[in-house]
Design an enzyme around this catalytic site. Structure first.
Site, mmCIF file in Angstrom:
data_model
loop_
_atom_site.group_PDB
_atom_site.id
_atom_site.type_symbol
_atom_site.label_atom_id
_atom_site.label_comp_id
_atom_site.label_asym_id
_atom_site.label_seq_id
_atom_site.Cartn_x
_atom_site.Cartn_y
_atom_site.Cartn_z
ATOM 1 N N ARG A 1 0.829 -1.068 0.072
ATOM 2 C CA ARG A 1 0.138 0.052 -0.101
ATOM 3 C C ARG A 1 0.813 1.125 0.065
ATOM 4 O O ARG A 1 0.530 2.318 0.622
ATOM 5 C CB ARG A 1 -0.870 0.022 1.289
ATOM 6 C CG ARG A 1 -2.031 -1.159 1.236
ATOM 7 C CD ARG A 1 -3.003 -1.103 0.158
ATOM 8 N NE ARG A 1 -3.921 -2.057 0.322
ATOM 9 C CZ ARG A 1 -4.035 -3.266 -0.300
ATOM 10 N NH1 ARG A 1 -2.873 -3.592 -0.761
ATOM 11 N NH2 ARG A 1 -5.185 -3.998 -0.005
ATOM 12 N N SER B 1 -10.551 -0.298 3.275
ATOM 13 C CA SER B 1 -9.868 -0.505 4.492
ATOM 14 C C SER B 1 -9.379 0.819 4.909
ATOM 15 O O SER B 1 -8.771 1.754 4.116
ATOM 16 C CB SER B 1 -8.722 -1.319 4.372
ATOM 17 O OG SER B 1 -8.861 -2.690 3.976
ATOM 18 N N GLU C 1 -4.647 4.020 6.052
ATOM 19 C CA GLU C 1 -4.312 3.717 4.634
ATOM 20 C C GLU C 1 -5.114 5.034 3.833
ATOM 21 O O GLU C 1 -4.496 5.289 2.646
ATOM 22 C CB GLU C 1 -4.847 2.306 4.112
ATOM 23 C CG GLU C 1 -4.477 2.076 2.777
ATOM 24 C CD GLU C 1 -5.637 1.255 2.245
ATOM 25 O OE1 GLU C 1 -6.453 1.645 1.554
ATOM 26 O OE2 GLU C 1 -5.327 0.030 2.405
HETATM 27 P P1 FAD Z 1 -8.540 8.864 -5.142
HETATM 28 O O1 FAD Z 1 -9.418 8.572 -3.658
HETATM 29 O O2 FAD Z 1 -9.348 10.193 -5.767
HETATM 30 O O3 FAD Z 1 -7.276 9.533 -4.657
HETATM 31 C C1 FAD Z 1 -6.294 8.623 -3.757
HETATM 32 C C2 FAD Z 1 -5.141 9.535 -3.754
HETATM 33 O O4 FAD Z 1 -4.470 9.449 -5.012
HETATM 34 C C3 FAD Z 1 -5.086 10.836 -3.337
HETATM 35 O O5 FAD Z 1 -4.083 11.474 -2.730
HETATM 36 C C4 FAD Z 1 -5.180 11.466 -4.910
HETATM 37 O O6 FAD Z 1 -4.566 12.976 -4.955
HETATM 38 C C5 FAD Z 1 -4.125 10.690 -5.445
HETATM 39 N N1 FAD Z 1 -4.378 10.385 -6.823
HETATM 40 C C6 FAD Z 1 -5.504 10.162 -7.586
HETATM 41 N N2 FAD Z 1 -5.246 10.363 -8.821
HETATM 42 C C7 FAD Z 1 -4.046 10.524 -9.035
HETATM 43 C C8 FAD Z 1 -3.381 10.885 -10.295
HETATM 44 N N3 FAD Z 1 -3.693 10.681 -11.604
HETATM 45 N N4 FAD Z 1 -2.006 11.262 -10.082
HETATM 46 C C9 FAD Z 1 -1.637 11.525 -8.944
HETATM 47 N N5 FAD Z 1 -2.283 11.519 -7.834
HETATM 48 C C10 FAD Z 1 -3.557 11.107 -7.807
HETATM 49 N N6 FAD Z 1 -7.612 -0.495 -2.612
HETATM 50 C C11 FAD Z 1 -6.854 -1.659 -2.608
HETATM 51 O O7 FAD Z 1 -5.386 -1.400 -2.621
HETATM 52 N N7 FAD Z 1 -7.247 -2.946 -2.510
HETATM 53 C C12 FAD Z 1 -8.682 -3.022 -2.160
HETATM 54 O O8 FAD Z 1 -8.957 -4.167 -2.235
HETATM 55 C C13 FAD Z 1 -9.303 -1.930 -2.158
HETATM 56 N N8 FAD Z 1 -10.682 -2.212 -1.894
HETATM 57 C C14 FAD Z 1 -11.443 -1.226 -1.850
HETATM 58 C C15 FAD Z 1 -12.810 -1.129 -1.698
HETATM 59 C C16 FAD Z 1 -13.858 -0.269 -1.350
HETATM 60 C C17 FAD Z 1 -15.203 -0.586 -0.952
HETATM 61 C C18 FAD Z 1 -13.364 1.141 -1.276
HETATM 62 C C19 FAD Z 1 -14.257 2.317 -1.370
HETATM 63 C C20 FAD Z 1 -11.982 1.382 -1.647
HETATM 64 C C21 FAD Z 1 -11.097 0.251 -1.872
HETATM 65 N N9 FAD Z 1 -9.796 0.403 -1.908
HETATM 66 C C22 FAD Z 1 -9.003 -0.647 -2.126
HETATM 67 C C23 FAD Z 1 -9.272 1.755 -2.102
HETATM 68 C C24 FAD Z 1 -9.195 2.521 -3.412
HETATM 69 O O9 FAD Z 1 -10.331 1.765 -4.299
HETATM 70 C C25 FAD Z 1 -7.952 2.606 -4.117
HETATM 71 O O10 FAD Z 1 -6.870 3.160 -3.272
HETATM 72 C C26 FAD Z 1 -7.853 3.397 -5.366
HETATM 73 O O11 FAD Z 1 -6.768 3.257 -6.182
HETATM 74 C C27 FAD Z 1 -8.257 4.804 -5.146
HETATM 75 O O12 FAD Z 1 -8.436 5.360 -6.575
HETATM 76 P P2 FAD Z 1 -9.284 6.671 -6.781
HETATM 77 O O13 FAD Z 1 -9.356 7.038 -8.255
HETATM 78 O O14 FAD Z 1 -10.505 6.599 -6.114
HETATM 79 O O15 FAD Z 1 -8.215 7.499 -5.875
HETATM 80 N N1 EPU Z 2 -10.768 -9.865 10.601
HETATM 81 C C1 EPU Z 2 -11.331 -9.989 12.019
HETATM 82 N N2 EPU Z 2 -12.666 -9.069 11.911
HETATM 83 C C2 EPU Z 2 -12.935 -8.319 11.086
HETATM 84 C C3 EPU Z 2 -12.355 -8.196 9.995
HETATM 85 C C4 EPU Z 2 -11.241 -9.161 9.708
HETATM 86 O O1 EPU Z 2 -11.180 -10.814 12.896
HETATM 87 O O2 EPU Z 2 -13.878 -7.628 11.415
HETATM 88 C C5 EPU Z 2 -9.856 -10.990 10.464
HETATM 89 C C6 EPU Z 2 -10.316 -12.271 10.092
HETATM 90 O O3 EPU Z 2 -9.490 -12.997 10.536
HETATM 91 C C7 EPU Z 2 -9.875 -12.383 8.403
HETATM 92 C C8 EPU Z 2 -8.548 -11.277 8.624
HETATM 93 O O4 EPU Z 2 -8.840 -10.308 9.625
HETATM 94 O O5 EPU Z 2 -9.516 -13.669 8.271
HETATM 95 C C9 EPU Z 2 -8.319 -10.562 7.046
HETATM 96 O O6 EPU Z 2 -9.681 -10.013 6.626
HETATM 97 P P1 EPU Z 2 -10.054 -10.070 5.161
HETATM 98 O O7 EPU Z 2 -9.784 -11.079 4.464
HETATM 99 O O8 EPU Z 2 -11.301 -9.168 5.052
HETATM 100 O O9 EPU Z 2 -8.895 -8.889 4.649
HETATM 101 P P2 EPU Z 2 -8.174 -7.700 5.256
HETATM 102 O O10 EPU Z 2 -6.803 -7.996 5.677
HETATM 103 O O11 EPU Z 2 -9.119 -7.003 6.342
HETATM 104 C C10 EPU Z 2 -7.151 -6.828 3.072
HETATM 105 C C11 EPU Z 2 -6.922 -5.610 2.335
HETATM 106 C C12 EPU Z 2 -8.130 -5.385 1.500
HETATM 107 C C13 EPU Z 2 -8.187 -6.605 0.328
HETATM 108 C C14 EPU Z 2 -8.294 -7.870 1.250
HETATM 109 C C15 EPU Z 2 -8.137 -8.894 0.208
HETATM 110 C C16 EPU Z 2 -5.440 -4.152 3.712
HETATM 111 C C17 EPU Z 2 -5.503 -2.863 4.462
HETATM 112 N N3 EPU Z 2 -6.634 -4.395 3.284
HETATM 113 O O12 EPU Z 2 -8.111 -6.530 3.837
HETATM 114 O O13 EPU Z 2 -7.955 -3.968 0.952
HETATM 115 O O14 EPU Z 2 -9.260 -6.388 -0.405
HETATM 116 O O15 EPU Z 2 -7.322 -7.904 2.074
HETATM 117 O O16 EPU Z 2 -6.893 -9.152 -0.197
HETATM 118 O O17 EPU Z 2 -4.569 -4.569 3.217
HETATM 119 C C18 EPU Z 2 -8.266 -1.872 0.866
HETATM 120 O O18 EPU Z 2 -7.092 -1.606 0.749
HETATM 121 O O19 EPU Z 2 -8.912 -0.979 1.075
HETATM 122 C C19 EPU Z 2 -8.744 -3.142 1.085
HETATM 123 C C20 EPU Z 2 -9.923 -3.350 0.872
#
Ligand code: FAD
Ligand code: EPU
Length: 342
Positions: free
Chosen positions: A164, A240, A336
């Protein structure tokens, strides 16, 4: 398009926070971006780059000029026997792009299905999910320097990707606007199901192992994510909120004696990753409602907006969570989500 004044950013961030942008400009071409930078050179006006707003917490109204990334387009950059290089512009929707690559039979992005946001933001935190990170398929990116307007190309090494993390969250924070990203994809349908939940889901979906294609992996990831994470269209969130902390062996062993059921993943170099969701749940926060905010009832790591929460309220909740995890486990969670106050 010209600069708009006093725009509500509520539709532009997945937390649904009603912060006001004093000035807002949609960027549909690199030349508009460069001209805007040039125009700003004599003033002290700062800029904020906005993608899909899915990884930001708007703590207050924004006095910086918000540049919304609406650069669109994708093209084939290069082809070799088993690989294809695809370039996508920053404003492309990430998930639509993933689905498009699968339709073309270009593979590698399937585990990253259904992540919200834009292509341009994907390198910022090296997005990751279900055993794959952006860096695994990343070739290079082009970015415009926000002071000079010059275009610079960054290869993988230059991006300094980590968990991240990238150089754009550290040394080069706020200095570049990413305008395109080039991916090295495969034309061979190799799949990655080492993240256990994928195999289980494919079995739940009753897909026989011989039919485990990249498309099936994408469908499985979509199903898992939809069951675990709140849909921002229904309940405001930014995924997250904190990173999963990594701690050294000695600290892990001490915690293990105190908390024998601690969940952990061993990493190289004697480090252990502890799911922040587990730590937060153990502190009693899971599903808790605090005013207009709280944590999601199925995933304690996701902070939510139950209605009219302000950025400040969500930020304060995150501070309380950090404090209580620190008190109980001696681990300091780091956010994050990008906290925006400019
Ligand atoms: P924004 O939120 O608009 O911007 C994020 C940051 O990047 C800001 O600081 C912004 O200034 C900068 N930025 C954006 N675009 C540019 C650009 N073109 N050039 C320079 N800077 C820029 N993330 C994960 O890694 N894994 C996941 O599984 C995951 N699951 C998610 C689930 C949900 C329901 C949600 C809401 C979010 C999740 N995220 C996850 C976080 C998010 O989706 C990612 O970080 C995504 O890449 C953000 O993209 P955005 O375009 O919305 O960025
Ligand atoms: N858990 C709990 N309680 C909770 C949630 C999770 O005990 O309320 C424990 C469980 O044991 C579970 C473990 O945490 O097995 C891991 O949870 P999960 O599989 O939901 O994944 P996560 O670690 O919470 C990460 C990433 C996600 C990504 C998933 C799948 C980070 C910070 N988050 O979540 O990314 O989608 O793994 O790879 O690394 C994001 O970055 O926004 C994001 C959603």
């Amino acid at each position: 398009m010209s600069i708009q004044s006093n725009i509500s950013l509520q539709p532009y961030n997945t937390f649904g926070i009603d912060a006001i942008a004093k000035q807002f400009l949609s960027i549909e071409s690199i030349s508009t971006l460069q001209k805007t930078i040039q125009d700003l050179q004599s003033s002290n006006q700062s800029v904020f780059i906005l993608g899909g707003g899915s990884n930001i917490l708007l703590k207050n109204d924004i006095s910086a000029l918000v540049l919304k990334m609406d650069l669109k387009g994708k093209s084939i950059f290069k082809k070799e026997e088993n690989n294809i290089w695809v370039k996508a512009k920053a404003g492309e929707n990430w998930h639509d792009f993933v689905l498009w690559t699968l339709q073309q039979n270009y593979y590698g992005l399937e585990n990253l299905s259904l992540i919200p946001g834009t292509v341009g933001a994907s390198p910022i935190q090296n997005i990751g999910a279900y055993g794959v990170e952006l860096k695994d398929v990343f070739e290079s990116l082009e970015a415009v320097h926000l002071q000079t307007g010059e275009i610079k190309t960054f290869n993988k090494e230059a991006c300094q990707f980590g968990y991240r993390d990238s150089i754009f969250k550290n040394k080069l924070k706020g200095q570049f606007c990413i305008v395109s990203v080039t991916f090295k994809l495969s034309t061979l349908p190799t799949i990655r199901t080492d993240y256990g939940a994928i195999k289980t889901q494919l079995q739940v979906m009753e897909i026989p192992e011989k039919d485990w294609t990249p498309q099936a992996v994408s469908d499985a990831v979509i199903a898992i994510r939809s069951s675990k994470l709140p849909n921002p269209a229904e309940i405001g969130n930014s995924g997250s909120f904190f990173k999963n902390p990594e701690i050294p062996l000695a600290q892990f062993e001490t915690l293990k004696t105190q908390f024998p059921h601690i969940v952990s993943y061993a990493l190289p170099n004697n480090q252990f990753k502890i799911p922040a969701g587990w730590l937060i749940e153990q502190c009693g926060w899971k599903g808790k409602v605090v005013g207009n905010t709280g944590t999601y009832k199925h995933q304690a790591l996701v902070l939510v907006n139950h209605g009219n929460a302000t950025g400040e309220e969500i930020y304060n909740l995150s501070t309380q969570i950090i404090q209580s995890v620190k008190n109980k486990f001696g681990i300091e969670l780091s956010r994050e989500v990008n906290v925006v106050e400019c």
